[in-house]
Design a protein around this motif. Structure first.
Motif, PDB file in Angstrom:
ATOM      1  N   HIS A 118      99.152  80.339  68.990  1.00  0.00           N
ATOM      2  CA  HIS A 118      99.424  81.004  67.717  1.00  0.00           C
ATOM      3  C   HIS A 118     100.217  80.104  66.767  1.00  0.00           C
ATOM      4  O   HIS A 118     100.207  80.332  65.562  1.00  0.00           O
ATOM      5  CB  HIS A 118     100.151  82.336  67.946  1.00  0.00           C
ATOM      6  CG  HIS A 118      99.236  83.388  68.508  1.00  0.00           C
ATOM      7  ND1 HIS A 118      98.922  83.426  69.846  1.00  0.00           N
ATOM      8  CD2 HIS A 118      98.544  84.395  67.926  1.00  0.00           C
ATOM      9  CE1 HIS A 118      98.072  84.429  70.064  1.00  0.00           C
ATOM     10  NE2 HIS A 118      97.834  85.033  68.923  1.00  0.00           N
TER      11      HIS A 118
ATOM     12  N   ARG B 100      98.334  77.019  61.255  1.00  0.00           N
ATOM     13  CA  ARG B 100      98.456  78.473  61.036  1.00  0.00           C
ATOM     14  C   ARG B 100      99.919  78.867  60.844  1.00  0.00           C
ATOM     15  O   ARG B 100     100.274  79.678  60.005  1.00  0.00           O
ATOM     16  CB  ARG B 100      97.857  79.195  62.252  1.00  0.00           C
ATOM     17  CG  ARG B 100      97.712  80.673  62.057  1.00  0.00           C
ATOM     18  CD  ARG B 100      97.057  81.318  63.256  1.00  0.00           C
ATOM     19  NE  ARG B 100      96.746  82.707  62.974  1.00  0.00           N
ATOM     20  CZ  ARG B 100      96.411  83.600  63.884  1.00  0.00           C
ATOM     21  NH1 ARG B 100      96.316  83.235  65.160  1.00  0.00           N
ATOM     22  NH2 ARG B 100      96.160  84.823  63.550  1.00  0.00           N
TER      23      ARG B 100
ATOM     24  N   CYS C 206      92.929  86.075  74.101  1.00  0.00           N
ATOM     25  CA  CYS C 206      93.771  86.694  73.075  1.00  0.00           C
ATOM     26  C   CYS C 206      93.589  88.205  73.180  1.00  0.00           C
ATOM     27  O   CYS C 206      94.556  88.945  73.293  1.00  0.00           O
ATOM     28  CB  CYS C 206      93.345  86.180  71.709  1.00  0.00           C
ATOM     29  SG  CYS C 206      94.364  86.830  70.418  1.00  0.00           S
TER      30      CYS C 206
ATOM     31  N   ARG D 269     104.750  90.522  64.649  1.00  0.00           N
ATOM     32  CA  ARG D 269     104.746  91.523  63.576  1.00  0.00           C
ATOM     33  C   ARG D 269     105.704  92.675  63.874  1.00  0.00           C
ATOM     34  O   ARG D 269     106.100  93.402  62.967  1.00  0.00           O
ATOM     35  CB  ARG D 269     103.329  92.054  63.377  1.00  0.00           C
ATOM     36  CG  ARG D 269     102.392  91.012  62.787  1.00  0.00           C
ATOM     37  CD  ARG D 269     100.960  91.407  63.007  1.00  0.00           C
ATOM     38  NE  ARG D 269     100.035  90.502  62.368  1.00  0.00           N
ATOM     39  CZ  ARG D 269      99.657  89.332  62.864  1.00  0.00           C
ATOM     40  NH1 ARG D 269     100.160  88.900  64.016  1.00  0.00           N
ATOM     41  NH2 ARG D 269      98.806  88.567  62.230  1.00  0.00           N
TER      42      ARG D 269
ATOM     43  N   CYS E  30      88.792  87.954  68.374  1.00  0.00           N
ATOM     44  CA  CYS E  30      90.106  87.669  67.786  1.00  0.00           C
ATOM     45  C   CYS E  30      90.499  86.226  68.118  1.00  0.00           C
ATOM     46  O   CYS E  30      90.436  85.823  69.284  1.00  0.00           O
ATOM     47  CB  CYS E  30      91.133  88.653  68.356  1.00  0.00           C
ATOM     48  SG  CYS E  30      92.740  88.559  67.603  1.00  0.00           S
ATOM     49  N   ASP E  31      90.875  85.473  67.112  1.00  0.00           N
ATOM     50  CA  ASP E  31      91.497  84.158  67.297  1.00  0.00           C
ATOM     51  C   ASP E  31      90.663  83.136  68.087  1.00  0.00           C
ATOM     52  O   ASP E  31      91.244  82.268  68.770  1.00  0.00           O
ATOM     53  CB  ASP E  31      92.879  84.311  67.950  1.00  0.00           C
ATOM     54  CG  ASP E  31      93.905  84.893  66.992  1.00  0.00           C
ATOM     55  OD1 ASP E  31      93.597  85.005  65.785  1.00  0.00           O
ATOM     56  OD2 ASP E  31      95.010  85.240  67.443  1.00  0.00           O
TER      57      ASP E  31
ATOM     58  N   LYS F 205      95.730  95.295  69.651  1.00  0.00           N
ATOM     59  CA  LYS F 205      95.852  94.091  68.835  1.00  0.00           C
ATOM     60  C   LYS F 205      96.457  94.404  67.469  1.00  0.00           C
ATOM     61  O   LYS F 205      95.953  95.262  66.748  1.00  0.00           O
ATOM     62  CB  LYS F 205      94.472  93.453  68.615  1.00  0.00           C
ATOM     63  CG  LYS F 205      93.799  92.909  69.852  1.00  0.00           C
ATOM     64  CD  LYS F 205      94.644  91.910  70.623  1.00  0.00           C
ATOM     65  CE  LYS F 205      95.029  90.674  69.861  1.00  0.00           C
ATOM     66  NZ  LYS F 205      95.968  89.821  70.661  1.00  0.00           N
ATOM     67  N   PRO F 206      97.522  93.705  67.097  1.00  0.00           N
ATOM     68  CA  PRO F 206      98.090  93.885  65.762  1.00  0.00           C
ATOM     69  C   PRO F 206      97.286  93.019  64.775  1.00  0.00           C
ATOM     70  O   PRO F 206      97.392  91.801  64.814  1.00  0.00           O
ATOM     71  CB  PRO F 206      99.514  93.340  65.931  1.00  0.00           C
ATOM     72  CG  PRO F 206      99.387  92.307  67.030  1.00  0.00           C
ATOM     73  CD  PRO F 206      98.211  92.666  67.872  1.00  0.00           C
ATOM     74  N   ARG F 207      96.470  93.596  63.933  1.00  0.00           N
ATOM     75  CA  ARG F 207      95.606  92.811  63.053  1.00  0.00           C
ATOM     76  C   ARG F 207      96.020  92.948  61.586  1.00  0.00           C
ATOM     77  O   ARG F 207      96.430  94.025  61.149  1.00  0.00           O
ATOM     78  CB  ARG F 207      94.146  93.267  63.204  1.00  0.00           C
ATOM     79  CG  ARG F 207      93.575  93.148  64.596  1.00  0.00           C
ATOM     80  CD  ARG F 207      93.730  91.763  65.204  1.00  0.00           C
ATOM     81  NE  ARG F 207      93.094  90.701  64.453  1.00  0.00           N
ATOM     82  CZ  ARG F 207      91.837  90.302  64.622  1.00  0.00           C
ATOM     83  NH1 ARG F 207      91.091  90.877  65.534  1.00  0.00           N
ATOM     84  NH2 ARG F 207      91.341  89.317  63.895  1.00  0.00           N
ATOM     85  N   THR F 208      95.856  91.875  60.873  1.00  0.00           N
ATOM     86  CA  THR F 208      96.175  91.896  59.442  1.00  0.00           C
ATOM     87  C   THR F 208      95.299  92.911  58.724  1.00  0.00           C
ATOM     88  O   THR F 208      95.754  93.647  57.853  1.00  0.00           O
ATOM     89  CB  THR F 208      95.943  90.489  58.845  1.00  0.00           C
ATOM     90  OG1 THR F 208      96.709  89.552  59.588  1.00  0.00           O
ATOM     91  CG2 THR F 208      96.317  90.433  57.383  1.00  0.00           C
TER      92      THR F 208
HETATM   93  C1  E4P Z   1      96.555  87.770  67.827  1.00  0.00           C
HETATM   94  O1  E4P Z   1      96.706  87.773  68.886  1.00  0.00           O
HETATM   95  C2  E4P Z   1      96.786  88.576  66.681  1.00  0.00           C
HETATM   96  O2  E4P Z   1      96.325  89.850  66.816  1.00  0.00           O
HETATM   97  C3  E4P Z   1      96.165  87.818  65.601  1.00  0.00           C
HETATM   98  O3  E4P Z   1      96.787  86.575  65.547  1.00  0.00           O
HETATM   99  C4  E4P Z   1      96.138  88.603  64.362  1.00  0.00           C
HETATM  100  O4  E4P Z   1      95.851  87.844  63.261  1.00  0.00           O
HETATM  101  P1  E4P Z   1      94.814  88.326  62.188  1.00  0.00           P
HETATM  102  O5  E4P Z   1      94.617  89.795  62.316  1.00  0.00           O
HETATM  103  O6  E4P Z   1      95.420  87.908  60.906  1.00  0.00           O
HETATM  104  O7  E4P Z   1      93.528  87.632  62.499  1.00  0.00           O
END
Ligand code: E4P
Ligand code: PEP
Length: 341
Positions: free
Chosen positions: A272, A247, A102, A186, A308-309, A131-134
């Motif tokens: 995912h 998920r 990932c 996202r 991550c993941d 990485k796009p993270r929450t």
């Molecule tokens: C994955 O590749 C994304 O970056 C990941 O699913 C982000 O999710 P999260 O930041 O909510 O963990």
């Protein structure tokens, strides 16, 4: 395009619609029913769009007959397309396995994951450096250092790289390393990013927005195509629904629907979608059986330490089954596993 006049519409209202359409270079055909009059338009739909027909007196509705995504639609391009990524084809007749970590964490972890992927039959390596993270506190990726690791691993394994870009300002940088740019769920409607990705001349893998309709997904692809880049691969990665057991909910029907509406290849991300290791192989089977042009799968040598993941990453023990699936299933459905060029 069809204009439905309301029951209150007068002859003057109808004549105004006809005259406006004709002034814009189109033709208008009036059909009078007992209760309603409709006006059929022939000509350039984009041109009609700027006429603001819906706001004219007496107009009740404006119905579009042709699809709004011209370049990616099958209406104007009936043959399904093949997109080549570093020489690896993705498209009809084949099933392409893309796999990898990932996130790129270290050179060793990325190389091991790439070797696992290759042993399972992958011909393309996935891995995120941005990485796009929450959460802003979660691991955001190694940035350019991660891209350099990916390039070294490509050198070592021969696997072309698919990696995500999250910011329009980074598109040229990421494209200078990547064989295919990934635009994630996202950013599925980040139009400036889509346009920038369309400008750099590398194939683009476009994930479906987590709450995006198929039409919104195809319109996003149209943003890339409109910049002159038709090397686009669509990726169904699950959508957000009321269901909490997974998920995301893999919208498996989106695969044939998108393939019928668009000539672009459509792949599935079972990792995912389900978000759980035990669901990845069943969802991969479903993806192959429904005709997906490929799957993109997370693998990790030590998911328990993944940044991550981790819970959705396949481990060594799962790879024999993955290899069997991607070797044995596609021929049953008239396709072959894509081989390295
Ligand atoms: C994955 O590749 C994304 O970056 C990941 O699913 C982000 O999710 P999260 O930041 O909510 O963990
Ligand atoms: C990914 O594949 O690394 C990713 C971030 O996926 P998605 O955009 O589908 O969440």
């Amino acid at each position: 395009m069809v204009i439905v006049m309301g029951p209150e519409a007068t002859e003057t209202d109808i004549a105004s619609v006809v005259s406006l359409v004709e002034t814009a270079g189109g033709e208008a055909f009036v059909s009078r029913g007992v209760a309603r009059t409709i006006v059929g338009l022939v000509g350039d739909v984009q041109q009609f769009g700027s006429l603001n027909l819906r706001s004219l007196p007496g107009v009740r509705d404006v119905i579009r007959i042709s699809v709004p995504y011209k370049l990616v639609s099958r209406e104007n391009h009936p043959e399904r397309s093949v997109v080549r990524v570093g020489g690896v084809p993705i498209g009809p007749g084949t099933m392409t396995l893309i796999a990898g970590p990932c996130a790129v964490e270290t050179p060793e972890q990325t190389l091991q994951a790439a070797q696992m992927a290759k042993a399972a039959g992958a011909t393309l390596l996935r891995g995120g450096a941005f990485k796009p993270r929450t959460s802003p506190y979660a691991f955001q990726g190694l940035g350019e250092k991660g891209l350099r690791i990916l390039a070294d691993v490509r050198e070592e394994t021969g696997l072309p790289i698919v990696t995500e870009v999250v910011d329009a300002h980074d598109v040229e940088l990421v494209a200078s390393y990547a064989d295919m740019l990934q635009i994630g769920t996202r950013n599925a409607q980040n139009f400036a990013l889509l346009q920038a990705a369309g400008d750099v001349g590398k194939p683009v893998m476009l994930k479906r927005g987590m709450s995006g309709t198929i039409e919104e997904w195809l319109m996003a692809a149209e943003y890339v195509a409109q910049r002159g880049n038709l090397d686009i691969v669509l990726c169904e990665r699950g959508i957000r629904t009321f269901e909490k057991a997974t998920r995301n909910t893999l919208d498996i029907s989106a695969v044939p629907v998108a393939q019928r509406l668009s000539h672009l290849p459509v792949i599935v991300d079972p990792s995912h979608s389900g978000g759980r290791r035990d669901l990845v192989l069943p969802l991969t089977k479903a993806a192959i059986a429904i005709g997906a042009d490929g799957v993109i799968i997370d693998v990790h040598p030590h998911p328990e330490t993944a940044l991550c993941d981790g819970p959705q990453a396949l481990v060594d023990g799962d790879l024999r089954e993955l290899a069997r699936l991607v070797r044995d299933l596609p021929p049953i459905f008239d396709r072959a596993l894509t081989e390295a060029p």
